[in-house]
Design a protein around this motif. Structure first.
Motif, PDB file in Angstrom:
ATOM      1  N   ARG A 170       0.725  -0.954   0.015  1.00 60.63           N
ATOM      2  CA  ARG A 170       0.231  -0.357   0.372  1.00 60.63           C
ATOM      3  C   ARG A 170       0.853   1.261   0.218  1.00 60.63           C
ATOM      4  NH1 ARG A 170      -3.030  -1.286   4.294  1.00 60.63           N
ATOM      5  NH2 ARG A 170      -2.094  -0.304   4.950  1.00 60.63           N
ATOM      6  N   ARG A 171       2.368   1.087   1.039  1.00 61.56           N
ATOM      7  CA  ARG A 171       2.768   1.982   1.064  1.00 61.56           C
ATOM      8  C   ARG A 171       4.026   3.046  -0.786  1.00 61.56           C
ATOM      9  NH1 ARG A 171       5.959   0.871   4.756  1.00 61.56           N
ATOM     10  NH2 ARG A 171       7.506  -0.035   3.251  1.00 61.56           N
ATOM     11  N   ARG A 193       2.146   2.058  -3.105  1.00 58.44           N
ATOM     12  CA  ARG A 193       1.070   2.123  -4.059  1.00 58.44           C
ATOM     13  C   ARG A 193       0.929   4.066  -4.546  1.00 58.44           C
ATOM     14  NH1 ARG A 193      -1.018  -2.659  -3.206  1.00 58.44           N
ATOM     15  NH2 ARG A 193      -2.472  -1.787  -1.864  1.00 58.44           N
ATOM     16  N   LYS A 194       1.730   4.577  -2.633  1.00 61.26           N
ATOM     17  CA  LYS A 194       1.383   5.978  -2.797  1.00 61.26           C
ATOM     18  C   LYS A 194       1.981   7.308  -3.744  1.00 61.26           C
ATOM     19  CE  LYS A 194       0.110   5.439   1.601  1.00 61.26           C
ATOM     20  NZ  LYS A 194       0.504   6.106   3.455  1.00 61.26           N
ATOM     21  N   GLY A 195       0.976   7.690  -4.351  1.00 63.44           N
ATOM     22  CA  GLY A 195       1.261   8.871  -5.105  1.00 63.44           C
ATOM     23  C   GLY A 195       2.306   9.090  -6.291  1.00 63.44           C
ATOM     24  N   ALA A 196       3.073  10.402  -6.543  1.00 61.03           N
ATOM     25  CA  ALA A 196       3.916  10.022  -7.477  1.00 61.03           C
ATOM     26  C   ALA A 196       5.245  10.547  -6.851  1.00 61.03           C
ATOM     27  CB  ALA A 196       3.650  11.039  -8.520  1.00 61.03           C
ATOM     28  N   ALA A 197       6.171   9.564  -7.106  1.00 63.11           N
ATOM     29  CA  ALA A 197       7.710  10.038  -6.891  1.00 63.11           C
ATOM     30  C   ALA A 197       8.062  11.045  -7.944  1.00 63.11           C
ATOM     31  CB  ALA A 197       7.996   8.668  -7.521  1.00 63.11           C
ATOM     32  N   PHE A 198       9.204  11.856  -6.923  1.00 54.65           N
ATOM     33  CA  PHE A 198       9.803  12.965  -7.126  1.00 54.65           C
ATOM     34  C   PHE A 198      10.623  12.202  -7.884  1.00 54.65           C
ATOM     35  CE2 PHE A 198      13.795  15.396  -5.760  1.00 54.65           C
ATOM     36  CZ  PHE A 198      13.192  16.617  -6.330  1.00 54.65           C
ATOM     37  N   ASP A 229      13.447  12.861   4.781  1.00 51.19           N
ATOM     38  CA  ASP A 229      12.303  12.749   3.864  1.00 51.19           C
ATOM     39  C   ASP A 229      13.053  12.869   2.756  1.00 51.19           C
ATOM     40  OD1 ASP A 229      11.112  13.826   1.367  1.00 51.19           O
ATOM     41  OD2 ASP A 229      10.088  15.505   2.696  1.00 51.19           O
ATOM     42  N   SER A 239       9.184   7.374  -2.571  1.00 49.54           N
ATOM     43  CA  SER A 239       9.170   8.893  -2.408  1.00 49.54           C
ATOM     44  C   SER A 239       9.257   8.992  -3.570  1.00 49.54           C
ATOM     45  CB  SER A 239       9.089  10.164  -1.701  1.00 49.54           C
ATOM     46  OG  SER A 239      10.809   8.843  -0.888  1.00 49.54           O
TER      47      SER A 239
END
Length: 335
Positions: free
Chosen positions: A34-35, A37-42, A124, A150
């Motif tokens: 689940r983690r 799949r989160k969001g678009a990577a920088f 981060d 991330s």
């Protein structure tokens, strides 16, 4: 805490405790998925090489990052390491300065890596990568970020201790894995197994079919020649790494007379009480205290001259797959 022995039973003969804990392992694996799949990577705008693992704990990532730092420097690249800074108190982003920071500030691994090239600590990872590029990085080495989504990765290397392999093949807490082997390897570009020939053969017997078509590297951690004669030297050895027994075996192989060993937890703080006990043991044995290069950076400055450290470096049996991957990565960026 030390990993439980049942984590390293044969995958085809799981311990009853592993079977009982498997439902929790399934929940852990689902959380990891689940983690991821989160969001678009920088995308920091430069190649990102991730050195990570599927296993929890030490597998040889730090020597691998050092080897990559040296390989990239030889190619004229300004490689900056970005690390979470496990064991340090600083959130970052902060560039690690050997003279200004301690292991308590930034963690022992980043402090060691900073001796070989620019290194950043950042909880981060995306912010750390952005700072590295802002300070001139042409390549970012993401230390232990394989399960961190991330930052966009250009090349992912999964490092495995060949002796231990993937343990019993089960996910925490039923086994040593952060995610199922095949799930993780589906995102890997290279697999690096570290260990002597006997360990490599052991890995092959169980895990080579699972690794399948993922390009494989084989490596060995070899002591760095420093001119010190180990043969016959009486030593009391301590190590707070993922598998301390490997360090003790290396000392034996060098001919040292290992009169006592103290396996510590990975990254275990070296407080006054522990150090007092180690010093007293060495004195009683008429022996020299010795530790790993990673543990040595956690020593107080007042004791570093009294404790020998044994540095090791990664030697690849056949570096061609990695060299080809690096050349392709850097050529593609230049195009």
């Amino acid at each position: 805490m030390r990993p439980p022995a049942f984590w390293y039973t044969a995958p085809d003969a799981p311990d009853v405790r592993s079977r009982l804990l498997s439902p929790l392992g399934a929940l852990y694996a689902a959380g990891t998925a689940r983690r991821l799949r989160k969001g678009a990577a920088f995308d920091p705008g430069v190649p990102v090489i991730c050195v990570g693992n599927i296993n929890a704990g030490g597998t040889g990532k730090t020597p691998t990052v050092i080897a990559l730092q040296m390989m990239l420097a030889a190619r004229g690249q300004a490689a900056h390491v970005v690390s979470r800074g496990y064991g340090g108190k600083l959130d970052g982003p902060v560039r690690v300065e050997e003279r200004a920071h301690s292991a308590a500030d930034v963690g022992d691994e980043p402090l060691l890596l900073a001796a070989f090239g620019p290194t950043w600590v950042s909880r981060d990872r995306a912010a750390g990568a952005a700072c590295a590029v802002g300070e001139g990085a042409s390549v970012v080495l993401l230390d232990d970020g394989f399960q961190n989504p991330s930052v966009a990765k250009s090349l992912s290397i999964v490092v495995v201790d060949a002796w231990r392999g993937f343990g019993n093949g089960r996910v925490l807490p039923a086994g040593p894995l952060r995610e199922p082997v095949q799930t993780g390897l589906a995102r890997a570009d290279l697999v690096l197994t570290i260990g002597p020939e006997e360990a490599q053969a052991r890995f092959d017997a169980t895990w080579a079919p699972v690794v399948g078509a993922v390009p494989r590297l084989r490596g060995l951690l070899k002591p760095l020649q420093t001119g010190l004669i180990w043969t016959g030297l009486r030593v009391v050895a301590f190590a707070g790494i993922g598998h301390p027994e490997k360090f003790f075996a290396t000392l034996h192989a060098l001919g040292a007379e290992v009169v006592a060993t103290h396996p510590l937890e990975d990254h275990q703080p070296l407080d006054d009480r522990l150090l007092g006990r180690l010093i007293a043991d060495a004195k009683a044995q008429g022996a020299q205290l010795v530790t790993t290069e990673k543990d040595a950076v956690r020593l107080p400055q007042t004791l570093r001259s009294q404790v020998l450290s044994l540095p090791v470096r990664l030697e690849l049996v056949d570096p061609a797959p990695l060299e080809t991957a690096l050349d392709h990565l850097l050529t593609r960026r230049d195009d």
